[in-house]
Design an enzyme around this catalytic site. Structure first.
Site, PDB file in Angstrom:
ATOM      1  N   LYS A 119      -6.319   3.191  -0.606  1.00 41.88           N
ATOM      2  CA  LYS A 119      -7.137   4.190  -1.295  1.00 41.88           C
ATOM      3  C   LYS A 119      -8.233   3.578  -2.170  1.00 41.88           C
ATOM      4  CE  LYS A 119      -5.117   7.748   0.500  1.00 41.88           C
ATOM      5  NZ  LYS A 119      -5.819   8.749   1.299  1.00 41.88           N
ATOM      6  N   SER A 132       5.490   4.474   3.894  1.00 36.37           N
ATOM      7  CA  SER A 132       4.761   5.027   5.048  1.00 36.37           C
ATOM      8  C   SER A 132       4.511   3.942   6.092  1.00 36.37           C
ATOM      9  CB  SER A 132       3.447   5.692   4.615  1.00 36.37           C
ATOM     10  OG  SER A 132       2.449   4.742   4.328  1.00 36.37           O
TER      11      SER A 132
HETATM   12  C1  LIG Z   1       1.175   5.451   1.118  1.00 34.93           C
HETATM   13  C2  LIG Z   1       0.209   6.194   1.962  1.00 34.93           C
HETATM   14  N1  LIG Z   1       0.262   6.069   3.283  1.00 34.93           N
HETATM   15  C3  LIG Z   1      -0.581   6.724   4.083  1.00 34.93           C
HETATM   16  C4  LIG Z   1      -1.545   7.583   3.594  1.00 34.93           C
HETATM   17  C5  LIG Z   1      -2.427   8.323   4.562  1.00 34.93           C
HETATM   18  O1  LIG Z   1      -3.776   7.968   4.532  1.00 34.93           O
HETATM   19  P1  LIG Z   1      -4.930   9.035   4.785  1.00 34.93           P
HETATM   20  O2  LIG Z   1      -5.024   9.884   3.542  1.00 34.93           O
HETATM   21  O3  LIG Z   1      -6.168   8.240   5.020  1.00 34.93           O
HETATM   22  O4  LIG Z   1      -4.548   9.888   5.959  1.00 34.93           O
HETATM   23  C6  LIG Z   1      -1.620   7.732   2.216  1.00 34.93           C
HETATM   24  C7  LIG Z   1      -2.557   8.654   1.602  1.00 34.93           C
HETATM   25  O5  LIG Z   1      -2.643   9.821   1.784  1.00 34.93           O
HETATM   26  C8  LIG Z   1      -0.727   7.024   1.378  1.00 34.93           C
HETATM   27  O6  LIG Z   1      -0.770   7.156   0.036  1.00 34.93           O
END
Ligand SMILES: Cc1ncc(COP(=O)(O)O)c(C=O)c1O
Length: 313
Positions: A43, A258
């Site tokens: 982010k 994630s």
């Molecule tokens: C830990 C984590 N993994 C994956 C994502 C997914 O990324 P995106 O928002 O670009 O879909 C986010 C954010 O939303 C996240 O904080």
């Protein structure tokens, strides 16, 4: 050459081969380690980009306060960018946020208010939108779910970095939160090579994988371009945890929850290939999840069955 400020340290994260996850010779899996960004997540890229564009367009000026409804990685990244550039940041949090995250936001100098009675991010979003709508001269709200500069940050930085380091990418896998990563990187990779498959890792309905979003809940983020996706694979949280541990054990890489879901999908994708390269984007490091005790628990074998809602190319 030294960096002029911490903001120059955003991006250019390493792409690392995961030799021990390769299912067969001729098929490789690579991980893009976004935990190597200054605040430890992907982010940082979108926070820096959304604020930079808002400054250039005049939407953000020094008399305004940045306002964002988030308790997650985006808030922490915005807090770093706001502090480095000298802006005030106000985060609207749901009641359920963990103390570590609030502490981290405050440590970076962000102000925090709670959307009273707000059990979910959706309630916090509603409150922040009301505040920004009532006083548009006072606040600038980046709003990552609806800001085109979120996917654009990935189109201009993450995607090109991947192809610079690995000219052939057959499958790209990332988690779906706002959809910014999948949309921006996916668009770039497909423009360069239309054969590239773009696959979303999504959580099992009602089964939380922090950072990821189940589109079945009814909210489709405006920045998500579903036409970029060739498939989506549903992963349950226990498989994500088990995979995060396996990544630590096999490759000595310390990633967030994630990333476990994303890696599981990447391994399954690799099994479907005869030859080629799979790139998995690991969104953050494990630090913010230590309090879950994840690394000291036993989850057994990673389950191999396919969950309902899974669509492959
Ligand atoms: C830990 C984590 N993994 C994956 C994502 C997914 O990324 P995106 O928002 O670009 O879909 C986010 C954010 O939303 C996240 O904080």
């Amino acid at each position: 050459m030294p960096f002029a400020s911490i903001l120059d340290a955003v991006g250019n994260t390493p792409l690392v081969r995961l030799a021990r996850f390769s299912p067969k010779s001729g098929v490789e899996i690579y991980a893009k380690l976004e935990g190597q960004n200054p605040t430890g997540s992907v982010k940082d890229r979108i926070a820096l980009y959304m604020i930079g564009v808002a400054e250039e367009s005049g939407d953000l000026s020094s008399d305004k306060t940045i306002l964002e409804p988030t308790s997650g990685n985006t808030g922490i990244s915005l807090a770093m960018v706001a502090r480095a550039k000298g802006y005030r940041l106000l985060c609207v949090l749901p009641d359920i946020v963990t103390p570590e995250r609030e502490q981290l936001l405050r440590a970076f100098g962000a102000e925090v208010i709670y959307a009273s009675g707000a059990q979910s991010t959706n309630d916090a979003i509603f409150k922040a939108q009301q505040m920004a709508g009532a006083e548009p001269d006072k606040y600038f709200m980046p709003y990552q779910y609806g800001n085109e500069n979120n996917p654009r940050a990935h189109y201009e930085t993450t995607g090109p970095e991947i192809l610079r380091d690995l000219p052939q990418v057959d499958v790209f896998v990332a988690g779906l939160g706002t959809g910014g990563t999948l949309t921006g990187v996916g668009r770039y990779l497909k423009e360069q090579s239309p054969e590239t498959k773009v696959i979303a890792a999504v959580p099992h309905p009602g089964d939380l994988v922090q950072g990821l979003r189940d589109l079945g809940e009814g909210f489709i983020p405006p920045v998500l371009d579903e036409s970029v996706l060739d498939g989506r694979v549903v992963v349950d949280s226990l498989s994500s945890f088990a995979m995060v541990k396996e990544l630590m054990e096999k490759e000595a890489i310390f990633a967030g929850i994630s990333s476990g879901a994303v890696l599981k999908v990447a391994v399954r994708a690799a099994q479907r290939l005869e030859s080629g390269n799979v790139v998995a984007l690991l969104a953050d490091g494990g630090w913010k999840y230590l309090s879950t005790g994840l690394w000291s628990k036993d989850y057994g074998e990673v389950k191999e069955e396919e969950l309902q809602g899974t669509v492959w190319w």
